[in-house]
Motif scaffolding. Sequence first.
Motif, PDB file in Angstrom:
ATOM      1  N   VAL A   8       0.809  -1.112  -0.140  1.00 40.91           N
ATOM      2  CA  VAL A   8      -0.030   0.136   0.028  1.00 40.91           C
ATOM      3  C   VAL A   8       1.056   1.187   0.076  1.00 40.91           C
ATOM      4  CG1 VAL A   8      -1.924   1.106   1.214  1.00 40.91           C
ATOM      5  CG2 VAL A   8      -1.851  -1.365   1.379  1.00 40.91           C
ATOM      6  N   GLY A  10       1.415   5.782  -0.600  1.00 40.03           N
ATOM      7  CA  GLY A  10       0.823   7.084  -0.883  1.00 40.03           C
ATOM      8  C   GLY A  10       1.948   7.968  -1.092  1.00 40.03           C
ATOM      9  N   LEU A  11       2.003   8.723  -1.877  1.00 43.70           N
ATOM     10  CA  LEU A  11       2.994   9.779  -2.276  1.00 43.70           C
ATOM     11  C   LEU A  11       2.768  11.258  -1.968  1.00 43.70           C
ATOM     12  CD1 LEU A  11       3.941   8.339  -5.923  1.00 43.70           C
ATOM     13  CD2 LEU A  11       4.792   7.651  -3.651  1.00 43.70           C
ATOM     14  N   GLU A  12       3.807  11.685  -1.408  1.00 38.23           N
ATOM     15  CA  GLU A  12       3.808  13.324  -1.229  1.00 38.23           C
ATOM     16  C   GLU A  12       4.887  13.722  -2.140  1.00 38.23           C
ATOM     17  OE1 GLU A  12       3.371  14.089   3.254  1.00 38.23           O
ATOM     18  OE2 GLU A  12       4.074  11.935   3.089  1.00 38.23           O
ATOM     19  N   ARG A 119      -5.368  13.485  -2.531  1.00 39.23           N
ATOM     20  CA  ARG A 119      -6.065  14.060  -1.160  1.00 39.23           C
ATOM     21  C   ARG A 119      -5.905  15.563  -1.161  1.00 39.23           C
ATOM     22  NH1 ARG A 119      -3.785  11.439   4.333  1.00 39.23           N
ATOM     23  NH2 ARG A 119      -4.737   9.941   3.418  1.00 39.23           N
ATOM     24  N   VAL A 154      -0.311  15.406  -2.646  1.00 38.81           N
ATOM     25  CA  VAL A 154      -0.585  14.181  -1.584  1.00 38.81           C
ATOM     26  C   VAL A 154      -1.675  13.390  -2.236  1.00 38.81           C
ATOM     27  CG1 VAL A 154      -0.975  13.387   0.810  1.00 38.81           C
ATOM     28  CG2 VAL A 154       0.283  15.782   0.208  1.00 38.81           C
ATOM     29  N   THR A 155      -1.139  12.063  -2.277  1.00 34.88           N
ATOM     30  CA  THR A 155      -2.045  10.986  -2.954  1.00 34.88           C
ATOM     31  C   THR A 155      -2.851  10.366  -1.784  1.00 34.88           C
ATOM     32  OG1 THR A 155      -0.814   9.084  -2.913  1.00 34.88           O
ATOM     33  CG2 THR A 155      -0.554  10.589  -4.874  1.00 34.88           C
ATOM     34  N   GLU A 156      -3.918   9.685  -1.977  1.00 32.44           N
ATOM     35  CA  GLU A 156      -4.456   8.641  -1.010  1.00 32.44           C
ATOM     36  C   GLU A 156      -3.648   7.642  -1.100  1.00 32.44           C
ATOM     37  OE1 GLU A 156      -6.741   9.026   1.127  1.00 32.44           O
ATOM     38  OE2 GLU A 156      -7.544  11.098   0.622  1.00 32.44           O
ATOM     39  N   PRO A 157      -3.579   6.660  -0.247  1.00 28.20           N
ATOM     40  CA  PRO A 157      -2.580   5.329  -0.395  1.00 28.20           C
ATOM     41  C   PRO A 157      -3.471   4.416  -1.397  1.00 28.20           C
ATOM     42  CG  PRO A 157      -3.892   5.441   1.845  1.00 28.20           C
ATOM     43  CD  PRO A 157      -4.342   6.609   1.252  1.00 28.20           C
ATOM     44  N   ASN A 196       5.104   6.812   1.366  1.00 27.06           N
ATOM     45  CA  ASN A 196       4.867   6.060   2.262  1.00 27.06           C
ATOM     46  C   ASN A 196       4.337   4.809   1.787  1.00 27.06           C
ATOM     47  OD1 ASN A 196       4.281   8.516   4.356  1.00 27.06           O
ATOM     48  ND2 ASN A 196       3.602   9.105   2.369  1.00 27.06           N
ATOM     49  N   VAL A 197       4.837   3.825   2.674  1.00 34.07           N
ATOM     50  CA  VAL A 197       4.583   2.348   2.112  1.00 34.07           C
ATOM     51  C   VAL A 197       4.102   1.479   3.718  1.00 34.07           C
ATOM     52  CG1 VAL A 197       6.811   1.694   2.296  1.00 34.07           C
ATOM     53  CG2 VAL A 197       5.428   0.292   1.069  1.00 34.07           C
ATOM     54  N   SER A 198       3.125   0.650   3.609  1.00 29.76           N
ATOM     55  CA  SER A 198       2.883  -0.282   4.570  1.00 29.76           C
ATOM     56  C   SER A 198       2.401  -1.514   3.767  1.00 29.76           C
ATOM     57  CB  SER A 198       1.716   0.261   5.367  1.00 29.76           C
ATOM     58  OG  SER A 198       0.338   0.485   4.747  1.00 29.76           O
ATOM     59  N   GLN A 209      -1.990  -5.178   9.061  1.00 36.75           N
ATOM     60  CA  GLN A 209      -1.826  -4.050   8.411  1.00 36.75           C
ATOM     61  C   GLN A 209      -0.635  -3.365   9.023  1.00 36.75           C
ATOM     62  OE1 GLN A 209      -5.235  -1.798   8.519  1.00 36.75           O
ATOM     63  NE2 GLN A 209      -4.400  -0.242   6.613  1.00 36.75           N
ATOM     64  N   ILE A 212       3.327   2.274   8.983  1.00 39.46           N
ATOM     65  CA  ILE A 212       3.887   2.830   7.552  1.00 39.46           C
ATOM     66  C   ILE A 212       5.154   3.263   7.780  1.00 39.46           C
ATOM     67  CG2 ILE A 212       3.664   4.876   6.370  1.00 39.46           C
ATOM     68  CD1 ILE A 212       0.849   5.071   7.116  1.00 39.46           C
ATOM     69  N   LYS A 251       4.265   5.308  12.696  1.00 33.40           N
ATOM     70  CA  LYS A 251       5.097   5.339  11.344  1.00 33.40           C
ATOM     71  C   LYS A 251       6.304   5.750  11.588  1.00 33.40           C
ATOM     72  CE  LYS A 251       4.495   9.283   8.388  1.00 33.40           C
ATOM     73  NZ  LYS A 251       3.715   9.727   7.037  1.00 33.40           N
TER      74      LYS A 251
HETATM   75  P1  ADP Z   1       0.343  12.171   8.223  1.00 35.08           P
HETATM   76  O1  ADP Z   1      -0.790  13.032   8.878  1.00 35.08           O
HETATM   77  O2  ADP Z   1       1.242  11.652   9.106  1.00 35.08           O
HETATM   78  O3  ADP Z   1       0.891  12.911   7.066  1.00 35.08           O
HETATM   79  P2  ADP Z   1      -1.280  11.003   6.127  1.00 35.08           P
HETATM   80  O4  ADP Z   1      -2.433   9.891   6.788  1.00 35.08           O
HETATM   81  O5  ADP Z   1      -1.865  12.369   6.144  1.00 35.08           O
HETATM   82  O6  ADP Z   1      -0.194  11.023   7.239  1.00 35.08           O
HETATM   83  O7  ADP Z   1      -0.651  10.677   5.026  1.00 35.08           O
HETATM   84  C1  ADP Z   1       0.485  10.977   4.403  1.00 35.08           C
HETATM   85  C2  ADP Z   1       0.724  10.264   3.186  1.00 35.08           C
HETATM   86  O8  ADP Z   1       0.684   8.759   3.726  1.00 35.08           O
HETATM   87  C3  ADP Z   1      -0.299  10.396   2.086  1.00 35.08           C
HETATM   88  O9  ADP Z   1       0.417  10.235   0.956  1.00 35.08           O
HETATM   89  C4  ADP Z   1      -1.170   9.015   2.581  1.00 35.08           C
HETATM   90  O10 ADP Z   1      -1.598   8.498   0.862  1.00 35.08           O
HETATM   91  C5  ADP Z   1      -0.284   8.050   2.953  1.00 35.08           C
HETATM   92  N1  ADP Z   1      -0.677   6.819   3.677  1.00 35.08           N
HETATM   93  C6  ADP Z   1      -1.851   6.913   4.679  1.00 35.08           C
HETATM   94  N2  ADP Z   1      -2.106   5.718   4.899  1.00 35.08           N
HETATM   95  C7  ADP Z   1      -1.114   4.934   4.551  1.00 35.08           C
HETATM   96  C8  ADP Z   1      -0.875   3.378   4.408  1.00 35.08           C
HETATM   97  N3  ADP Z   1      -1.682   2.697   5.380  1.00 35.08           N
HETATM   98  N4  ADP Z   1       0.109   2.794   3.685  1.00 35.08           N
HETATM   99  C9  ADP Z   1       0.863   3.584   3.024  1.00 35.08           C
HETATM  100  N5  ADP Z   1       0.849   5.045   2.806  1.00 35.08           N
HETATM  101  C10 ADP Z   1      -0.250   5.567   3.614  1.00 35.08           C
END
Ligand code: ADP
Length: 492
Positions: A8, A10-12, A119, A154-157, A196-198, A209, A212, A251
Motif C-alpha cells: 500500500v 501513498g506519495l507526497e 488528497r 498528496v495522494t491517497e494510499p 509512504n509504504v505499508s 496491516q 507505515i 510510522k
Molecule cells: P500524516 O498525517 O502523518 O502526514 P497522512 O495520513 O496524512 O499521514 O498521509 C500521508 C501520506 O501517507 C499520504 O500520501 C497517504 O496516502 C499515505 N498513507 C496513508 N495511509 C497509508 C498506508 N496505510 N500505507 C501507505 N501509505 C499511507
Amino acid sequence: MAHDYTTVIGLEIHVQLKTLSKMFCRCSNSGEDAPPNTTICPICVGHPGTLPVLNSAAVEYGIRTSLALHCEVPEVSKFDRKNYFYPDLPKGYQISQYDQPIGIGGYVDISPSRRIRIRRLHLEEDAAKLIHSNEKDISLVDFNRSSTPLMEIVTEPDLRSSAEAGVFLHELRLLVRHLDVSSADMEKGHLRCDANVSLEFDDHGIRVQTPISEIKNLNSFRSVERALGYESKRLYEEWMSGGDIKKRNYKITVGWNDAKGVTILQRWKEEAHDYRYFPEPDLPPTHTSQSTIDDARARLPELPQQKRLRFMEEYGLNASDVMIICEDNASAAFFEHAASELDEWIKSLSSSDAELSAKTYRLLASWYINKFSGLQADRITPENFGQLIALIAKNTINSTTAQELLQIMAHTGGDPAQIIKEQNLEQVSDTNILDTLCDAVIEKNPEPCENYRKGKTNAIMFLVGQVMKEMSGKAQPNIVREILEKKLSDKA
Ligand code: ADP
Ligand code: MG
Ligand code: ZN
C-alpha cells in the motif's frame, strides 16, 4: 521470491513552480543557474521584520494544476507557519498551507482502469540549500533556492506496487509539464517525492496491516521504485522475524541510500516533529472567485489522458502506441502534424475510405515508433515525414527504400519526393521489366527452382533475392514473389 502481501503506497510530491519570481518577494526564481547567494533579498533570506507578498502566478499555477487533477478549489485558502529549526531555514518556520489548501480531493487516471485519488494540493516555499564538503569538513549554505515556490501534491494510499508508483510519477510529471507550471526535472530537484509504504497480508488467518514507513526525499524515478521495493520487503521480513514492528503502532521515517541500495532509520514517533502550525499573520487568506476558476478551467490545455483517448479514437491506435506517441507534447504534436499531411493525401483520393485512413495511420504510428524515434531526426519535418508515409502507402517505394530515404532525410532535411527523383529510388512496378528479369533468374538458377517444385517452398526466397538484387532493391518483394510463383507453377 513470491510475496504474499499487498503493498500500500501513498506519495507526497513536491513540484517546483517555474514562476519568474519567488513565492513572497521579487527575487528571480532562476537562482539555480546563478552564483550562490546572488538571487536573494531580506525577505527570502528571512530577516526578522520583513513582510511577504504572495506571488499571484504561483496561486494561478496551483489552481491550474488543482483543476487538472480534478480537485475542488475552495473559495478561501490560507497560509500557515510550519515551525522547525534547521540551518537552511533562518526564519525558523516555513510558510506552507495546513488545513485550508488550494486544492482538495481529486484524482489521476494512470490507466483506463486505475484511478489514483489525490488528497490535496498545497502551496509552500522551499528552503535554502546546504552544500556539505567532505574534504574541508565544512557546510555551505546557498540561499538562492530559499522561498522558491513549490506545490505539494498528496495522494491517497491507492498505489499498489513500486512500479505503479513509478507510472503515477511519470504521469504527474507529464501533466505538470503539459500545464506549463514546472519543468519537473527530477535530476534538478524540481520534482521530489516522499513515499509512504505499508503492507497488508494474512498472517495465520489474521488480517495484518503493518505500520507505515515514510521514505524521504527521493529524487529519481529509479530510486523511488528501488526504495519502495526494498522497504516493503524489509517490512515483511521484519514482521515475519517477529521484530519490533509487531509492537509499534506509529510510522517511522527512513532515508534512502542509493549507493548501498538500503533504507536508513531517521526518526520514529518519540522524536516526531511538532510543527505548531498557526495561520501566517502576515498574509491575508486567499480568495478565489468562481469566475477565476471558470476562466482557469476554460484555459486548460487538452490533458495527456484526454489526448491519448482522442488519439485512440481518431487514429485507431492501440493503448500502448498512444502511451509512446503522447509521451511528451512535442512528440504528440509531431504525430498529429504528420497525420494531417496524410489526411490531405487520403482526401485527394477518389476512393478514400475509413479503412484506408485507419490503415495509413497505423502505418504512420508504426514507422514513427519503430523507425523514427531512434533517429537523430531534428531535421525531419512532420510534413516530410507524413509524405514519406504516403509514399509507402502508395507503394511508390518499398520499406527498404523508405528506410534508406529516412536516413537521407535525417541528414539533409530534404523533401522525400525530391530525394526519390534525385537519387532515382522510385520503385519499379512495370511488370514487363520484372517479367523479363524473373525469366532470366529462373533460367540461371535451375537448382532452387527444382527444389521449389519439389515442395521446398522456402527456396523461392533465394530467387526473390536475386531479382531484388538485379533491381537494386527497387521492387516490391511480394510482387516479385507472385510473379515467380506463377512462372514456376506454370512450367511445372
Ligand atoms: P500524516 O498525517 O502523518 O502526514 P497522512 O495520513 O496524512 O499521514 O498521509 C500521508 C501520506 O501517507 C499520504 O500520501 C497517504 O496516502 C499515505 N498513507 C496513508 N495511509 C497509508 C498506508 N496505510 N500505507 C501507505 N501509505 C499511507
Ligand atoms: Mg508530509
Ligand atoms: Zn527575495
